[in-house]
Design a protein around this motif. Structure first.
Motif, PDB file in Angstrom:
ATOM      1  N   GLY A   7       0.809  -1.308   0.157  1.00 39.84           N
ATOM      2  CA  GLY A   7      -0.098   0.000   0.142  1.00 39.84           C
ATOM      3  C   GLY A   7       0.744   1.261   0.013  1.00 39.84           C
ATOM      4  O   GLY A   7       1.914   1.523   0.704  1.00 39.84           O
ATOM      5  N   CYS A   8       0.428   2.379  -0.690  1.00 41.12           N
ATOM      6  CA  CYS A   8       1.164   3.446  -0.516  1.00 41.12           C
ATOM      7  C   CYS A   8       0.203   4.738  -0.688  1.00 41.12           C
ATOM      8  O   CYS A   8      -0.643   4.437  -1.682  1.00 41.12           O
ATOM      9  N   THR A   9       0.117   5.583  -0.055  1.00 36.15           N
ATOM     10  CA  THR A   9      -0.450   6.915  -0.240  1.00 36.15           C
ATOM     11  C   THR A   9       0.163   7.927   0.451  1.00 36.15           C
ATOM     12  O   THR A   9       0.748   8.211   1.421  1.00 36.15           O
ATOM     13  N   PHE A  10      -0.328   9.074  -0.331  1.00 41.29           N
ATOM     14  CA  PHE A  10       0.173  10.694   0.357  1.00 41.29           C
ATOM     15  C   PHE A  10      -0.539  10.997   1.019  1.00 41.29           C
ATOM     16  O   PHE A  10      -1.710  10.912   1.536  1.00 41.29           O
ATOM     17  N   SER A  11       0.028  11.881   2.041  1.00 38.07           N
ATOM     18  CA  SER A  11      -0.790  12.552   3.206  1.00 38.07           C
ATOM     19  C   SER A  11      -1.682  13.610   2.437  1.00 38.07           C
ATOM     20  O   SER A  11      -1.146  14.291   1.521  1.00 38.07           O
ATOM     21  N   GLY A  12      -2.754  13.905   3.286  1.00 32.62           N
ATOM     22  CA  GLY A  12      -3.536  15.006   2.535  1.00 32.62           C
ATOM     23  C   GLY A  12      -3.446  16.409   3.622  1.00 32.62           C
ATOM     24  O   GLY A  12      -4.117  17.358   3.351  1.00 32.62           O
ATOM     25  N   ALA A  13      -2.500  16.158   4.646  1.00 30.16           N
ATOM     26  CA  ALA A  13      -2.575  17.032   5.800  1.00 30.16           C
ATOM     27  C   ALA A  13      -1.797  18.611   5.388  1.00 30.16           C
ATOM     28  O   ALA A  13      -0.985  18.306   4.534  1.00 30.16           O
ATOM     29  N   PRO A  14      -2.216  19.471   5.626  1.00 25.93           N
ATOM     30  CA  PRO A  14      -1.322  20.809   5.521  1.00 25.93           C
ATOM     31  C   PRO A  14       0.195  20.541   5.683  1.00 25.93           C
ATOM     32  O   PRO A  14       0.433  20.213   6.820  1.00 25.93           O
ATOM     33  N   ASN A  15       0.820  21.019   4.733  1.00 28.73           N
ATOM     34  CA  ASN A  15       2.406  20.817   4.923  1.00 28.73           C
ATOM     35  C   ASN A  15       2.871  19.621   5.123  1.00 28.73           C
ATOM     36  O   ASN A  15       4.251  19.382   5.227  1.00 28.73           O
ATOM     37  N   LEU A  16       1.889  18.442   4.854  1.00 33.11           N
ATOM     38  CA  LEU A  16       2.715  17.165   4.725  1.00 33.11           C
ATOM     39  C   LEU A  16       2.351  16.387   3.420  1.00 33.11           C
ATOM     40  O   LEU A  16       2.611  15.362   3.374  1.00 33.11           O
ATOM     41  N   GLU A  17       1.891  17.390   2.372  1.00 27.93           N
ATOM     42  CA  GLU A  17       1.373  16.757   1.328  1.00 27.93           C
ATOM     43  C   GLU A  17       2.625  15.905   0.583  1.00 27.93           C
ATOM     44  O   GLU A  17       2.096  15.031  -0.463  1.00 27.93           O
ATOM     45  N   HIS A  18       3.764  16.369   0.781  1.00 28.32           N
ATOM     46  CA  HIS A  18       4.917  15.625   0.067  1.00 28.32           C
ATOM     47  C   HIS A  18       5.336  14.260   0.783  1.00 28.32           C
ATOM     48  O   HIS A  18       6.156  13.538   0.528  1.00 28.32           O
ATOM     49  N   VAL A  19       4.630  14.014   1.866  1.00 26.42           N
ATOM     50  CA  VAL A  19       4.818  12.731   2.796  1.00 26.42           C
ATOM     51  C   VAL A  19       4.170  11.505   2.157  1.00 26.42           C
ATOM     52  O   VAL A  19       3.126  11.473   1.947  1.00 26.42           O
ATOM     53  N   LEU A  20       4.986  10.537   1.742  1.00 25.81           N
ATOM     54  CA  LEU A  20       4.295   9.442   1.269  1.00 25.81           C
ATOM     55  C   LEU A  20       4.543   7.923   2.220  1.00 25.81           C
ATOM     56  O   LEU A  20       5.173   7.699   2.644  1.00 25.81           O
ATOM     57  N   ALA A  21       3.270   7.531   2.410  1.00 25.35           N
ATOM     58  CA  ALA A  21       3.385   6.549   3.505  1.00 25.35           C
ATOM     59  C   ALA A  21       3.351   5.040   2.746  1.00 25.35           C
ATOM     60  O   ALA A  21       2.456   4.878   1.725  1.00 25.35           O
ATOM     61  N   VAL A  22       4.201   4.141   3.131  1.00 24.10           N
ATOM     62  CA  VAL A  22       4.291   2.862   2.291  1.00 24.10           C
ATOM     63  C   VAL A  22       4.245   1.821   3.270  1.00 24.10           C
ATOM     64  O   VAL A  22       5.171   1.886   4.336  1.00 24.10           O
ATOM     65  N   ALA A  23       3.276   0.846   3.035  1.00 26.86           N
ATOM     66  CA  ALA A  23       3.260  -0.231   4.027  1.00 26.86           C
ATOM     67  C   ALA A  23       3.706  -1.749   3.352  1.00 26.86           C
ATOM     68  O   ALA A  23       3.515  -1.817   1.822  1.00 26.86           O
ATOM     69  N   ASN A  52       2.138  -9.059  10.708  1.00 28.16           N
ATOM     70  CA  ASN A  52       1.828  -9.793   9.425  1.00 28.16           C
ATOM     71  C   ASN A  52       1.855  -8.811   8.513  1.00 28.16           C
ATOM     72  O   ASN A  52       1.990  -7.443   8.724  1.00 28.16           O
ATOM     73  N   ALA A  53       1.478  -9.075   7.311  1.00 27.11           N
ATOM     74  CA  ALA A  53       1.552  -8.259   6.165  1.00 27.11           C
ATOM     75  C   ALA A  53       0.362  -7.107   6.257  1.00 27.11           C
ATOM     76  O   ALA A  53      -0.456  -7.152   6.886  1.00 27.11           O
ATOM     77  N   VAL A  54       0.860  -5.909   5.896  1.00 28.46           N
ATOM     78  CA  VAL A  54      -0.297  -4.536   5.706  1.00 28.46           C
ATOM     79  C   VAL A  54      -0.565  -4.641   4.317  1.00 28.46           C
ATOM     80  O   VAL A  54       0.150  -4.317   3.401  1.00 28.46           O
ATOM     81  N   PHE A  55      -1.768  -4.867   4.020  1.00 24.36           N
ATOM     82  CA  PHE A  55      -2.281  -4.793   2.636  1.00 24.36           C
ATOM     83  C   PHE A  55      -2.588  -3.498   2.184  1.00 24.36           C
ATOM     84  O   PHE A  55      -2.709  -3.130   1.146  1.00 24.36           O
ATOM     85  N   ASP A  56      -2.993  -2.569   3.120  1.00 24.51           N
ATOM     86  CA  ASP A  56      -3.711  -1.159   2.553  1.00 24.51           C
ATOM     87  C   ASP A  56      -3.462  -0.265   3.879  1.00 24.51           C
ATOM     88  O   ASP A  56      -3.338  -0.813   5.025  1.00 24.51           O
ATOM     89  N   LEU A  57      -3.450   1.077   3.427  1.00 26.78           N
ATOM     90  CA  LEU A  57      -3.329   1.977   4.550  1.00 26.78           C
ATOM     91  C   LEU A  57      -3.779   3.350   3.960  1.00 26.78           C
ATOM     92  O   LEU A  57      -4.049   3.498   3.041  1.00 26.78           O
ATOM     93  N   ALA A  58      -4.313   4.149   5.083  1.00 23.19           N
ATOM     94  CA  ALA A  58      -5.176   5.344   4.607  1.00 23.19           C
ATOM     95  C   ALA A  58      -4.891   6.182   5.606  1.00 23.19           C
ATOM     96  O   ALA A  58      -4.753   5.949   6.849  1.00 23.19           O
ATOM     97  N   TRP A  59      -4.513   7.631   5.193  1.00 25.31           N
ATOM     98  CA  TRP A  59      -4.493   8.671   6.150  1.00 25.31           C
ATOM     99  C   TRP A  59      -5.969   9.403   6.792  1.00 25.31           C
ATOM    100  O   TRP A  59      -6.675   9.321   5.777  1.00 25.31           O
ATOM    101  N   VAL A  60      -5.922   9.663   7.918  1.00 21.69           N
ATOM    102  CA  VAL A  60      -6.972  10.184   8.516  1.00 21.69           C
ATOM    103  C   VAL A  60      -7.052  11.671   7.708  1.00 21.69           C
ATOM    104  O   VAL A  60      -6.061  12.550   7.596  1.00 21.69           O
ATOM    105  N   PRO A  61      -8.171  12.198   6.917  1.00 17.64           N
ATOM    106  CA  PRO A  61      -8.105  13.242   6.307  1.00 17.64           C
ATOM    107  C   PRO A  61      -7.700  14.710   7.068  1.00 17.64           C
ATOM    108  O   PRO A  61      -8.054  14.916   8.110  1.00 17.64           O
ATOM    109  N   GLY A  62      -6.768  14.898   6.435  1.00 16.75           N
ATOM    110  CA  GLY A  62      -6.089  16.461   7.157  1.00 16.75           C
ATOM    111  C   GLY A  62      -5.343  16.179   8.469  1.00 16.75           C
ATOM    112  O   GLY A  62      -4.914  17.180   8.912  1.00 16.75           O
TER     113      GLY A  62
END
Length: 299
Positions: A7-23, A52-62
């Motif tokens: 799983g990989c997803t970018f943050s949507g929080a202000p000033n964190l939009e360049h942070v990518l979380a990868v599981a 165990n494996a992390v199959f998906d991840l999601a940022w809490v909005p903002g």
């Protein structure tokens, strides 16, 4: 050996939009600073979220929080800055395959699992025995109709009264997505149907055959059992892009009554449930991974 990221997803929080979380498959979550000038500064945080494996991840909005969905049958809520576990969601009977938030709601998210169930969680609700419990559940969301003789079926039904449907990989929920606060979109591994659910309805009463508010039946020509590996909405929420294991991406309009696709994108290969797609922020491009190890971009 390199460990595959799931799983990989970018943050949507202000000033964190360049942070990518990868599981990844080993249960680790890494935060990448995609603006880092040197590779040594690229990873600025890493922790083992599950054993165990992390199959998906999601940022809490903002916010600086993440939810991870794992093969250990739980989802976990994390404070990224403190690296602290805030809560564990327990209820699925198999691996969790997908987790998603609505853009409008920070406390409510949904998960889909290999047990065929979709669960809705609300972090504002009190924990029971230290765990979050689901506030709504759609059991057997993508069950394939079993062609059995009526007498056999009746017997089976009696045994199942009051119990969740039997766990069967064939009926796995592969992707869940929240279109808004009370509209959930889901897809499964083999039934070829995309379903839209109204969460204002209490599905907990329907243990076997919950009825969706709308369905998009498989629009292609393949006779194999087919499923979807990815569902993505564009920024308006009007267009849904669905990666199907028949090597096509179907585009559906979510705002009208039509249930046939408005466009089909092809050229890539999709032979696993790890193929995902994404739209560009201006809605001009669609990009998808592919089983041939390339990325494909459509206008």
């Amino acid at each position: 050996m390199p460990v595959p990221p799931f799983g990989c997803t970018f943050s949507g929080a202000p000033n964190l939009e360049h942070v990518l979380a990868v599981a990844n498959e080993e249960g680790f979550v890494r935060l990448y600073d995609t603006e880092a000038q040197t590779t040594s500064k690229l990873i600025f945080k890493e922790w083992q979220a599950h054993s165990n494996a992390v199959f998906d991840l999601a940022w809490v909005p903002g916010e600086h929080r993440i939810v991870t969905a794992s093969g250990d049958q739980t989802a976990k809520v994390w404070d990224v800055r403190a690296g602290e576990l805030l809560g564990i969601c327990k209820g699925h009977q198999c691996s969790l395959k997908s987790v998603a938030f609505s853009r409008f709601e920070k406390a409510v998210f949904c998960t889909g699992g290999r047990d065929g169930n979709i669960m809705v969680w609300d972090t504002r609700c009190n924990k029971k025995d230290g765990f979050y419990r689901q506030v709504n559940q759609i059991s057997g969301a993508h069950n394939v109709v079993d062609k059995q003789t009526p007498s056999k079926l009746k017997k089976k039904r009696q045994n199942l009264r009051g119990l969740a449907p039997l766990v069967d990989f064939q009926q796995s929920v592969t992707v869940v997505l929240l279109q808004d606060e009370h509209t959930l979109i889901s897809a499964g591994a083999v039934d070829g149907v995309i379903k839209v659910w109204d969460l204002r309805k209490n599905y907990a009463a329907y243990r076997q055959d919950p009825v969706p508010f709308k369905s998009f039946c498989y629009p292609g020509t393949s006779t194999r059992k087919l499923g979807y590996s990815s569902l993505v909405l564009d920024s308006t929420g009007a267009n849904l892009f669905a990666n199907c294991t028949d090597d096509s991406i179907y585009m559906f309009n979510m705002t009208n009554l039509r249930t046939t696709p408005v466009a089909v994108f092809s050229g890539h290969q999709n032979s696993t449930f790890y193929i995902k797609s994404s739209t560009s922020p201006d809605d001009q491009f669609l990009v998808s991974g592919s089983s041939d190890c390339n990325a494909y971009i459509w206008k």
